[in-house]
Design a protein around this motif. Structure first.
Motif, short mmCIF file in Angstrom:
data_model
loop_
_atom_site.label_atom_id
_atom_site.label_comp_id
_atom_site.label_asym_id
_atom_site.label_seq_id
_atom_site.Cartn_x
_atom_site.Cartn_y
_atom_site.Cartn_z
N TYR A 183 -0.18 21.86 43.92
CA TYR A 183 -0.43 22.92 42.93
C TYR A 183 -1.70 22.58 42.13
CZ TYR A 183 4.02 25.47 43.39
OH TYR A 183 5.05 26.23 43.83
N GLY A 184 -2.55 23.57 41.97
CA GLY A 184 -3.77 23.36 41.20
C GLY A 184 -4.99 23.08 42.06
N GLN A 185 -4.76 22.97 43.40
CA GLN A 185 -5.90 22.78 44.30
C GLN A 185 -6.20 24.07 45.06
OE1 GLN A 185 -5.14 19.38 46.82
NE2 GLN A 185 -5.12 17.98 45.08
N THR A 234 -1.04 29.09 39.63
CA THR A 234 -1.71 27.86 39.18
C THR A 234 -3.09 28.15 38.59
OG1 THR A 234 -2.79 27.49 41.32
CG2 THR A 234 -0.58 26.56 41.05
N THR A 282 -5.85 29.18 40.11
CA THR A 282 -6.80 28.44 40.94
C THR A 282 -7.48 29.35 41.96
OG1 THR A 282 -5.45 26.46 40.72
CG2 THR A 282 -6.96 26.52 42.60
N SER A 329 -5.58 22.96 36.82
CA SER A 329 -6.30 23.40 38.01
C SER A 329 -7.60 22.65 38.23
CB SER A 329 -6.61 24.90 37.97
OG SER A 329 -7.42 25.24 39.07
N PRO A 379 -10.56 26.19 38.40
CA PRO A 379 -10.03 27.29 37.58
C PRO A 379 -10.63 28.65 37.98
CG PRO A 379 -10.79 25.47 36.19
CD PRO A 379 -11.27 25.20 37.59
#
Ligand SMILES: *Cc1c(COP(=O)(O)O)cnc(C)c1O
Length: 378
Positions: free
Chosen positions: A110-112, A141, A143, A286, A289
């Motif tokens: 998560y966040g990629q 996320t 992202t 993230s 972002p």
């Protein structure tokens, strides 16, 4: 009485004018009036999607439009590469699982985001892939993935490029034809500034070739039925005609404002919000972002449920929390659609007041001050 401001990344705020555009007396949908409205929507959607394809408007939310596209484009005799690093990517994986459609699972943290090189490597590793699905703006996320680059990789490998553009189309740059995207999906309650209820899907000629090569296991969500009706600017089943009127209204506003101005404004709100978050000593969640929504990490010592409860209960600011294993760890603020700098600085002020209430230490006004500097360009 409380004034609620939706800062959730769907549904987003709807203008009173758009609500009124949908409050007109109901007319029947098998009329020239409805057909004209639908035709106008398609032309305006072509402008927003930057495509010459014919976007289809389906009754349902974004998931309905995506399911329709998947059942048409992800065939049992080919494999779909499904890239997921958040709740929405996981949903598209779940649809493949539910319908027993062969796929390759590509999971990241998560966040990629997903890069073109990574997708190219997967395509090399698995020679039998015929379609790639990814989420351009993973809302859960906050992202972004490089849609232009991934689309090019898909073209180079001659596989379909299917994009969940639900919080990207109309919010961040998205160029369906120029980038070579085959499937672009969105919904009414995000950048289109409407209540939930419509899904939209645009398909390239290549996508239609695949759809035409078999019978999708769908009836209501059978895109061939939609195309047949759309040839006469009609819908196969009873449409949500009040919302189609609303769609024409908000798309006309988007066209009059200019899509590039809208994207620039969304990006500016995101940039100013990120500056405010940092000025408060908070972190943006993230690695990449996105500009349509900002995810803020909940600092140590702050209770997320209480924070969001205070934001809504005391100040009418409704933010989204985290989903899946990041529930309780982030809150999310929307920048899409009918939201401006004055609304958003109000949300930042409310963040400050509610953080102070929980004893979080920062310089009062640091967030709103940093936000204002970015907005004013000083
Ligand atoms: C909102 C959203 C969806 C679709 O959700 P619905 O509940 O069907 O409208 C899918 N993907 C992303 C990235 C979203 O933000």
């Amino acid at each position: 009485m409380q004034k609620i401001r939706l800062f959730t990344p769907g549904p987003t705020m709807v203008s009173p004018e758009a609500m009124l555009a949908m409050a007109q007396p109901l007319d029947h949908h098998r009329t020239s009036g409805f057909r004209d409205t639908l035709k106008d929507c398609v032309e305006l959607l072509r402008y927003v999607y930057r495509t010459e394809a014919t976007p289809m408007v389906v009754t349902g939310s974004g998931t309905a439009a995506m399911e329709a596209a998947m059942l048409g484009c992800c065939k049992p005799d080919g494999k779909t590469l499904v890239c997921h690093a958040g709740k929405f990517g996981e949903r598209w994986r779940d649809i493949l699982v539910r319908f027993n459609l062969p796929h390759v699972d590509y999971e990241k943290e998560y966040g990629q985001g997903f890069s073109p090189d990574e997708v190219a490597a997967k395509l090399k590793e698995h020679g039998d892939i015929t379609a790639v699905i990814f989420v351009h703006s993973e809302t859960s996320t906050a992202t972004v993935s490089d849609a232009q680059g991934i689309a090019k990789v898909c073209r180079d490998h001659n596989v379909l490029c299917m994009v969940d553009g639900i919080t990207s189309i109309g919010a961040i740059p998205f160029k369906m034809d120029e980038w070579g995207i085959d499937v672009g999906v969105t919904g009414s309650q995000k950048a289109m500034m409407l209540p939930p209820g419509l899904g939209i899907v645009a398909l390239s000629d290549r996508a239609w070739e695949t759809i035409d090569s078999h019978q999708a296991p769908a009836y209501y969500n059978d895109l061939k039925m939609y195309r047949k009706s759309m040839d006469k600017w009609d819908t196969p089943y009873t449409p949500n005609n009040q919302m189609v009127s609303g769609l024409k209204f908000t798309l006309t506003q988007i066209k009059e404002t200019g899509i590039d101005n809208i994207l620039a404004n969304t990006a500016l709100l995101a940039k100013a919000t990120r500056a405010a978050v940092e000025a408060l000593g908070l972190k943006v969640f993230s690695d990449a972002p996105v500009d349509s929504v900002t995810a803020v990490c909940v600092p140590d010592g702050v209770d997320e449920a209480q924070w969001r409860k205070d934001l809504r209960g005391m100040y009418g600011i409704h933010c989204a929390g985290g989903q899946g294993h990041i529930k309780g760890k982030i809150i999310r603020l929307n920048h899409m659609g009918y939201v401006d700098a004055v609304d958003t600085v109000g949300a930042i002020a409310a963040l400050e007041w509610t953080l102070a209430k929980q004893g979080y230490k920062f310089e009062a006004g640091a967030g709103t001050g940093a936000f204002g500097k970015v907005i004013q360009g000083t």
